[in-house]
Design a protein around this motif. Structure first.
Motif, PDB file in Angstrom:
ATOM      1  N   PHE A   1      19.755  -1.233 -44.929  1.00 18.69           N
ATOM      2  CA  PHE A   1      19.404   0.174 -45.129  1.00 18.69           C
ATOM      3  C   PHE A   1      18.158   0.545 -44.337  1.00 18.69           C
ATOM      4  CE2 PHE A   1      17.068   3.551 -47.251  1.00 18.69           C
ATOM      5  CZ  PHE A   1      18.034   4.534 -47.280  1.00 18.69           C
ATOM      6  N   VAL A   2      18.231   1.654 -43.639  1.00 16.24           N
ATOM      7  CA  VAL A   2      17.084   2.185 -42.911  1.00 16.24           C
ATOM      8  C   VAL A   2      16.768   3.570 -43.482  1.00 16.24           C
ATOM      9  CG1 VAL A   2      16.222   2.929 -40.656  1.00 16.24           C
ATOM     10  CG2 VAL A   2      17.751   0.950 -40.823  1.00 16.24           C
ATOM     11  N   PRO A   3      15.527   3.797 -43.911  1.00 14.45           N
ATOM     12  CA  PRO A   3      15.175   5.120 -44.433  1.00 14.45           C
ATOM     13  C   PRO A   3      15.491   6.225 -43.416  1.00 14.45           C
ATOM     14  CG  PRO A   3      13.431   3.570 -44.896  1.00 14.45           C
ATOM     15  CD  PRO A   3      14.391   2.870 -43.965  1.00 14.45           C
ATOM     16  N   TYR A   4      15.908   7.367 -43.923  1.00 17.84           N
ATOM     17  CA  TYR A   4      16.251   8.466 -43.024  1.00 17.84           C
ATOM     18  C   TYR A   4      15.802   9.779 -43.648  1.00 17.84           C
ATOM     19  CZ  TYR A   4      20.307   8.738 -46.168  1.00 17.84           C
ATOM     20  OH  TYR A   4      21.119   8.818 -47.270  1.00 17.84           O
ATOM     21  N   GLY A   5      15.749  10.791 -42.796  1.00 14.42           N
ATOM     22  CA  GLY A   5      15.350  12.099 -43.266  1.00 14.42           C
ATOM     23  C   GLY A   5      16.519  12.852 -43.861  1.00 14.42           C
TER      24      GLY A   5
ATOM     25  N   VAL B   1      22.231  24.407 -45.634  1.00 15.33           N
ATOM     26  CA  VAL B   1      23.051  23.206 -45.594  1.00 15.33           C
ATOM     27  C   VAL B   1      22.189  21.991 -45.913  1.00 15.33           C
ATOM     28  CG1 VAL B   1      24.392  21.698 -44.075  1.00 15.33           C
ATOM     29  CG2 VAL B   1      24.650  24.182 -43.911  1.00 15.33           C
ATOM     30  N   GLU B   2      22.632  21.203 -46.919  1.00 15.82           N
ATOM     31  CA  GLU B   2      21.961  19.942 -47.201  1.00 15.82           C
ATOM     32  C   GLU B   2      22.453  18.935 -46.174  1.00 15.82           C
ATOM     33  OE1 GLU B   2      22.690  18.374 -51.080  1.00 15.82           O
ATOM     34  OE2 GLU B   2      21.196  16.798 -50.861  1.00 15.82           O
ATOM     35  N   THR B   3      21.541  18.276 -45.479  1.00 15.26           N
ATOM     36  CA  THR B   3      21.951  17.482 -44.332  1.00 15.26           C
ATOM     37  C   THR B   3      21.037  16.292 -44.105  1.00 15.26           C
ATOM     38  OG1 THR B   3      22.345  17.571 -41.927  1.00 15.26           O
ATOM     39  CG2 THR B   3      20.572  18.939 -42.785  1.00 15.26           C
ATOM     40  N   ARG B   4      21.583  15.281 -43.473  1.00 17.70           N
ATOM     41  CA  ARG B   4      20.803  14.190 -42.921  1.00 17.70           C
ATOM     42  C   ARG B   4      20.051  14.725 -41.701  1.00 17.70           C
ATOM     43  NH1 ARG B   4      21.718   8.163 -41.748  1.00 17.70           N
ATOM     44  NH2 ARG B   4      22.645   8.067 -43.781  1.00 17.70           N
TER      45      ARG B   4
ATOM     46  N   MET C   1      16.559  23.795 -35.438  1.00 18.62           N
ATOM     47  CA  MET C   1      17.334  22.559 -35.576  1.00 18.62           C
ATOM     48  C   MET C   1      18.746  22.814 -35.071  1.00 18.62           C
ATOM     49  SD  MET C   1      15.074  20.575 -37.187  1.00 18.62           S
ATOM     50  CE  MET C   1      15.957  19.217 -37.986  1.00 18.62           C
ATOM     51  N   GLU C   2      19.381  21.736 -34.588  1.00 24.53           N
ATOM     52  CA  GLU C   2      20.761  21.880 -34.130  1.00 24.53           C
ATOM     53  C   GLU C   2      21.623  20.748 -34.662  1.00 24.53           C
ATOM     54  OE1 GLU C   2      20.739  21.842 -29.896  1.00 24.53           O
ATOM     55  OE2 GLU C   2      19.949  19.809 -29.747  1.00 24.53           O
ATOM     56  N   LEU C   3      22.916  21.052 -34.798  1.00 26.87           N
ATOM     57  CA  LEU C   3      23.882  20.110 -35.351  1.00 26.87           C
ATOM     58  C   LEU C   3      24.235  19.027 -34.336  1.00 26.87           C
ATOM     59  CD1 LEU C   3      25.936  19.521 -37.689  1.00 26.87           C
ATOM     60  CD2 LEU C   3      27.559  20.897 -36.387  1.00 26.87           C
ATOM     61  N   VAL C   4      24.285  17.774 -34.784  1.00 26.90           N
ATOM     62  CA  VAL C   4      24.780  16.668 -33.974  1.00 26.90           C
ATOM     63  C   VAL C   4      25.625  15.766 -34.875  1.00 26.90           C
ATOM     64  CG1 VAL C   4      22.897  16.641 -32.302  1.00 26.90           C
ATOM     65  CG2 VAL C   4      22.684  15.321 -34.414  1.00 26.90           C
ATOM     66  N   LEU C   5      26.468  14.955 -34.244  1.00 26.37           N
ATOM     67  CA  LEU C   5      27.196  13.932 -34.984  1.00 26.37           C
ATOM     68  C   LEU C   5      26.558  12.589 -34.683  1.00 26.37           C
ATOM     69  CD1 LEU C   5      30.890  15.087 -34.508  1.00 26.37           C
ATOM     70  CD2 LEU C   5      29.293  15.611 -36.366  1.00 26.37           C
ATOM     71  N   VAL C   6      26.362  11.764 -35.711  1.00 27.51           N
ATOM     72  CA  VAL C   6      25.660  10.494 -35.555  1.00 27.51           C
ATOM     73  C   VAL C   6      26.458   9.366 -36.212  1.00 27.51           C
ATOM     74  CG1 VAL C   6      23.385  11.585 -35.463  1.00 27.51           C
ATOM     75  CG2 VAL C   6      24.325  10.890 -37.669  1.00 27.51           C
ATOM     76  N   PRO C   7      26.308   8.135 -35.689  1.00 22.88           N
ATOM     77  CA  PRO C   7      26.959   6.990 -36.340  1.00 22.88           C
ATOM     78  C   PRO C   7      26.399   6.800 -37.741  1.00 22.88           C
ATOM     79  CG  PRO C   7      26.118   6.408 -34.159  1.00 22.88           C
ATOM     80  CD  PRO C   7      25.544   7.747 -34.511  1.00 22.88           C
ATOM     81  N   PHE C   8      27.282   6.508 -38.700  1.00 23.31           N
ATOM     82  CA  PHE C   8      26.856   6.343 -40.083  1.00 23.31           C
ATOM     83  C   PHE C   8      27.053   4.906 -40.535  1.00 23.31           C
ATOM     84  CE2 PHE C   8      28.050   6.918 -44.702  1.00 23.31           C
ATOM     85  CZ  PHE C   8      26.755   7.046 -45.141  1.00 23.31           C
ATOM     86  N   ARG C   9      28.220   4.336 -40.270  1.00 22.87           N
ATOM     87  CA  ARG C   9      28.492   2.962 -40.652  1.00 22.87           C
ATOM     88  C   ARG C   9      29.736   2.498 -39.906  1.00 22.87           C
ATOM     89  NH1 ARG C   9      32.582   2.452 -44.772  1.00 22.87           N
ATOM     90  NH2 ARG C   9      33.393   4.484 -45.344  1.00 22.87           N
TER      91      ARG C   9
ATOM     92  N   THR D   1      28.971  10.901 -39.074  1.00 26.98           N
ATOM     93  CA  THR D   1      28.664  11.978 -40.000  1.00 26.98           C
ATOM     94  C   THR D   1      27.820  13.003 -39.261  1.00 26.98           C
ATOM     95  OG1 THR D   1      27.846  12.504 -42.222  1.00 26.98           O
ATOM     96  CG2 THR D   1      26.525  10.975 -40.905  1.00 26.98           C
ATOM     97  N   PHE D   2      27.525  14.109 -39.928  1.00 25.57           N
ATOM     98  CA  PHE D   2      26.742  15.134 -39.254  1.00 25.57           C
ATOM     99  C   PHE D   2      25.275  15.015 -39.627  1.00 25.57           C
ATOM    100  CE2 PHE D   2      25.671  18.104 -42.649  1.00 25.57           C
ATOM    101  CZ  PHE D   2      26.603  17.793 -43.628  1.00 25.57           C
ATOM    102  N   ALA D   3      24.435  15.512 -38.740  1.00 25.03           N
ATOM    103  CA  ALA D   3      23.006  15.544 -38.971  1.00 25.03           C
ATOM    104  C   ALA D   3      22.442  16.713 -38.181  1.00 25.03           C
ATOM    105  CB  ALA D   3      22.357  14.242 -38.524  1.00 25.03           C
TER     106      ALA D   3
END
Ligand SMILES: [Zn+2]
Length: 143
Positions: free
Chosen positions: A81-85, A97-100, A113-121, A131-133
């Motif tokens: 696990f890595v802490p994230y915002g 929108v509640e978001t990572r 801020m702008e929408l991006v897709l990021v690796p989650f697992r 997932t989105f962030a």
């Protein structure tokens, strides 16, 4: 390795310019995310799919220092696990929108801020689950 979305109907997929999929009430105009079948304000069932703006302003944020309860959380736990915002991004005239968040460095309330897709697992089949962030508009380059 294939890339798969974390869930169906959360964001447009596949897409070079991803958008979150919300819903808009035909009766009163309220926008929701995630999409809902009935309006939380006026109870109308005339909800139509509405693609949300990919940009907004940071409304509040914090750092997730430990894995959230599972379920619904399905990401890394323990040493992986890595802490994230996490936070809320307010999309103009739409919805919060509640978001990572991609980073917790240099964040300021109200910043763009702008929408991006990021690796989650990685799932059991070896697929990369995305997932989105949201990230600060000026950070991260063209990525
Ligand atoms: Zn309504």
């Amino acid at each position: 390795m294939a890339r798969v979305p974390i869930a169906e109907g959360v964001f447009t997929w596949p897409s070079d310019e991803p958008r979150l999929i919300g819903s808009r009430c035909a009766a009163c105009g309220i926008v929701t995310f995630p999409a809902q079948d009935s309006c939380p304000r006026c109870a109308s069932t005339g909800m139509a799919e509405h693609l949300l703006s990919p940009r907004g302003r940071l409304w509040a944020w914090t750092t997730q220092e430990f894995p959230p309860p599972a379920p619904p959380y399905t990401g890394p736990t323990g040493k992986a696990f890595v802490p994230y915002g996490v936070g809320y991004v307010e999309l103009a005239n739409e919805v919060k929108v509640e978001t990572r968040l991609t980073t917790t460095d240099g964040l300021r309330i109200g910043m763009a801020m702008e929408l991006v897709l990021v690796p989650f697992r990685t799932d059991d089949d070896g697929n990369e689950v995305v997932t989105f962030a949201f990230r600060p508009v000026d950070a991260g380059g063209a990525g």
